[in-house]
Design a protein around this motif. Structure first.
Motif, PDB file in Angstrom:
ATOM      1  N   MET A  41     -37.619  18.466  -5.757  1.00  0.00           N
ATOM      2  CA  MET A  41     -38.486  18.889  -6.478  1.00  0.00           C
ATOM      3  C   MET A  41     -37.971  19.152  -7.888  1.00  0.00           C
ATOM      4  O   MET A  41     -36.758  19.197  -8.253  1.00  0.00           O
ATOM      5  N   ARG A  42     -38.879  18.955  -8.796  1.00  0.00           N
ATOM      6  CA  ARG A  42     -38.609  19.250 -10.191  1.00  0.00           C
ATOM      7  C   ARG A  42     -38.326  20.500 -10.592  1.00  0.00           C
ATOM      8  O   ARG A  42     -37.149  20.528 -11.194  1.00  0.00           O
ATOM      9  N   THR A  43     -38.897  21.627 -10.356  1.00  0.00           N
ATOM     10  CA  THR A  43     -38.372  22.825 -10.511  1.00  0.00           C
ATOM     11  C   THR A  43     -38.975  23.844  -9.466  1.00  0.00           C
ATOM     12  O   THR A  43     -40.107  24.221  -9.390  1.00  0.00           O
ATOM     13  N   PRO A  44     -37.997  23.915  -8.474  1.00  0.00           N
ATOM     14  CA  PRO A  44     -38.378  24.936  -7.405  1.00  0.00           C
ATOM     15  C   PRO A  44     -38.790  26.367  -7.822  1.00  0.00           C
ATOM     16  O   PRO A  44     -38.095  27.036  -8.530  1.00  0.00           O
ATOM     17  N   ARG A  45     -40.163  26.768  -7.306  1.00  0.00           N
ATOM     18  CA  ARG A  45     -40.038  28.323  -7.677  1.00  0.00           C
ATOM     19  C   ARG A  45     -40.204  28.941  -6.783  1.00  0.00           C
ATOM     20  O   ARG A  45     -40.159  28.660  -5.320  1.00  0.00           O
ATOM     21  N   PHE A  46     -39.992  30.430  -6.652  1.00  0.00           N
ATOM     22  CA  PHE A  46     -39.647  31.340  -5.727  1.00  0.00           C
ATOM     23  C   PHE A  46     -40.479  31.428  -4.529  1.00  0.00           C
ATOM     24  O   PHE A  46     -40.682  31.533  -3.351  1.00  0.00           O
ATOM     25  N   ARG A  47     -41.947  31.328  -5.040  1.00  0.00           N
ATOM     26  CA  ARG A  47     -43.001  31.566  -4.278  1.00  0.00           C
ATOM     27  C   ARG A  47     -43.161  30.394  -3.475  1.00  0.00           C
ATOM     28  O   ARG A  47     -43.293  30.380  -1.978  1.00  0.00           O
ATOM     29  N   ASP A  48     -42.772  29.056  -3.805  1.00  0.00           N
ATOM     30  CA  ASP A  48     -42.925  27.630  -3.240  1.00  0.00           C
ATOM     31  C   ASP A  48     -41.780  27.917  -2.042  1.00  0.00           C
ATOM     32  O   ASP A  48     -41.776  27.431  -0.939  1.00  0.00           O
ATOM     33  N   ALA A  49     -40.483  28.344  -2.539  1.00  0.00           N
ATOM     34  CA  ALA A  49     -39.462  28.550  -1.510  1.00  0.00           C
ATOM     35  C   ALA A  49     -39.671  29.200  -0.475  1.00  0.00           C
ATOM     36  O   ALA A  49     -39.260  29.074   0.656  1.00  0.00           O
ATOM     37  N   LEU A  50     -40.412  30.519  -0.641  1.00  0.00           N
ATOM     38  CA  LEU A  50     -40.619  31.759   0.208  1.00  0.00           C
ATOM     39  C   LEU A  50     -41.672  30.961   1.307  1.00  0.00           C
ATOM     40  O   LEU A  50     -41.591  31.255   2.545  1.00  0.00           O
ATOM     41  N   ARG A  51     -42.460  30.345   0.659  1.00  0.00           N
ATOM     42  CA  ARG A  51     -43.706  29.674   1.710  1.00  0.00           C
ATOM     43  C   ARG A  51     -42.980  28.558   2.450  1.00  0.00           C
ATOM     44  O   ARG A  51     -43.214  28.617   3.935  1.00  0.00           O
ATOM     45  N   ALA A  52     -41.856  28.018   2.095  1.00  0.00           N
ATOM     46  CA  ALA A  52     -41.322  26.777   2.943  1.00  0.00           C
ATOM     47  C   ALA A  52     -40.645  27.789   4.056  1.00  0.00           C
ATOM     48  O   ALA A  52     -40.605  27.509   5.069  1.00  0.00           O
ATOM     49  N   MET A  59     -34.266  27.207  -3.408  1.00  0.00           N
ATOM     50  CA  MET A  59     -33.792  27.754  -4.544  1.00  0.00           C
ATOM     51  C   MET A  59     -32.501  27.113  -5.016  1.00  0.00           C
ATOM     52  O   MET A  59     -32.456  26.751  -6.362  1.00  0.00           O
ATOM     53  N   LEU A  60     -31.624  26.888  -4.317  1.00  0.00           N
ATOM     54  CA  LEU A  60     -30.378  26.546  -4.703  1.00  0.00           C
ATOM     55  C   LEU A  60     -30.226  24.989  -4.777  1.00  0.00           C
ATOM     56  O   LEU A  60     -29.294  24.254  -5.175  1.00  0.00           O
ATOM     57  N   GLY A  61     -31.315  24.275  -3.974  1.00  0.00           N
ATOM     58  CA  GLY A  61     -31.264  22.736  -4.145  1.00  0.00           C
ATOM     59  C   GLY A  61     -30.811  22.011  -5.262  1.00  0.00           C
ATOM     60  O   GLY A  61     -30.231  21.194  -5.287  1.00  0.00           O
ATOM     61  N   ARG A  62     -31.513  22.496  -6.474  1.00  0.00           N
ATOM     62  CA  ARG A  62     -31.424  21.864  -7.669  1.00  0.00           C
ATOM     63  C   ARG A  62     -29.785  22.074  -8.103  1.00  0.00           C
ATOM     64  O   ARG A  62     -29.392  21.001  -8.565  1.00  0.00           O
ATOM     65  N   VAL A  63     -29.292  23.076  -7.911  1.00  0.00           N
ATOM     66  CA  VAL A  63     -27.884  23.399  -8.110  1.00  0.00           C
ATOM     67  C   VAL A  63     -27.025  22.564  -7.293  1.00  0.00           C
ATOM     68  O   VAL A  63     -25.960  22.018  -7.725  1.00  0.00           O
ATOM     69  N   LEU A  64     -27.255  22.847  -6.099  1.00  0.00           N
ATOM     70  CA  LEU A  64     -26.179  22.411  -4.932  1.00  0.00           C
ATOM     71  C   LEU A  64     -26.129  20.944  -4.558  1.00  0.00           C
ATOM     72  O   LEU A  64     -25.194  20.268  -4.464  1.00  0.00           O
ATOM     73  N   GLY A  65     -27.534  20.497  -4.434  1.00  0.00           N
ATOM     74  CA  GLY A  65     -27.808  19.026  -4.244  1.00  0.00           C
ATOM     75  C   GLY A  65     -27.369  18.791  -2.718  1.00  0.00           C
ATOM     76  O   GLY A  65     -27.394  19.765  -2.009  1.00  0.00           O
TER      77      GLY A  65
END
Length: 192
Positions: free
Chosen positions: A28-39, A155-161
């Motif tokens: 994702m380009r920029t994961p938002r907490f709302r989208d992460a919680l939904r997932a 949320m950590l996906g962008r950082v951790l990969g």
């Protein structure tokens, strides 16, 4: 089943969902907490329901295999653990280009991914039918753990990969094998 074993089982069942979430978050380009919680809610709900389905299926067969129940649980957990380890060491395809990255994943994509990562929870549910467990407590623990891990994974996906997700899946596989060995030890030693 000991509460610590239930928690470790929940963590093990959630690691493949966590790995998928890290990958989805990285895509994702920029994961938002709302989208992460939904997932997390989607994955957690599916992950909580599938062991109950497996447990019901296993319960139907329990009368026929009572003498072998601990071996069945052990075998299922070891096979699932090995599958998770294999998925963790298997190389992936090319990463998604940044301009092609979605802002948000659709419900059906998340539900399909959640179901795919919960097949192992259904198989574990089959194995749990042969043990003296409160399936609702186990399923709730798995669901809540998955909700937390998937939300954090997105949320950590962008950082951790994707690499951290692979390591989590390997760790989850090793944990499943250890739980299976512990169940077998409990039954063979008469501690159960």
């Amino acid at each position: 089943m000991h509460p610590f074993s239930i928690l470790m089982l929940a963590v093990a069942m959630s690691t493949d969902a966590f790995a998928a979430a890290v990958g989805k978050g990285a895509a994702m380009r920029t994961p938002r907490f709302r989208d992460a919680l939904r997932a997390g809610l989607i994955f957690g709900t599916i992950e909580a329901v599938t062991p109950i389905i497996g447990w019901a299926l296993g319960l139907a067969a329990a009368a026929y295999v009572t003498a072998w129940d601990h071996w069945i649980a052990f075998t299922l957990l070891v096979l699932l653990g090995l599958r998770m380890i294999w998925a963790g060491v298997r190389p992936d395809g090319d990463p998604v280009a940044a301009e092609d990255a979605p802002l948000r994943h659709g419900f059906w994509v998340l539900a399909a991914t959640g179901f795919a990562t919960s097949i192992d929870a259904m198989a574990v549910g089959v194995g749990l039918a042969f043990l003296d467990v409160n399936i609702l407590a186990v399923a709730a623990t798995i669901g809540l753990t998955t909700l937390v891990m998937v939300t954090a994974g997105i949320m950590l996906g962008r950082v951790l990969g994707a690499m951290a997700g692979k390591r989590a899946e390997i760790g989850g596989g090793l944990l499943l094998i250890a739980i299976g060995a512990f169940i077998l030890y409990e039954h063979l030693s008469g501690a159960a």
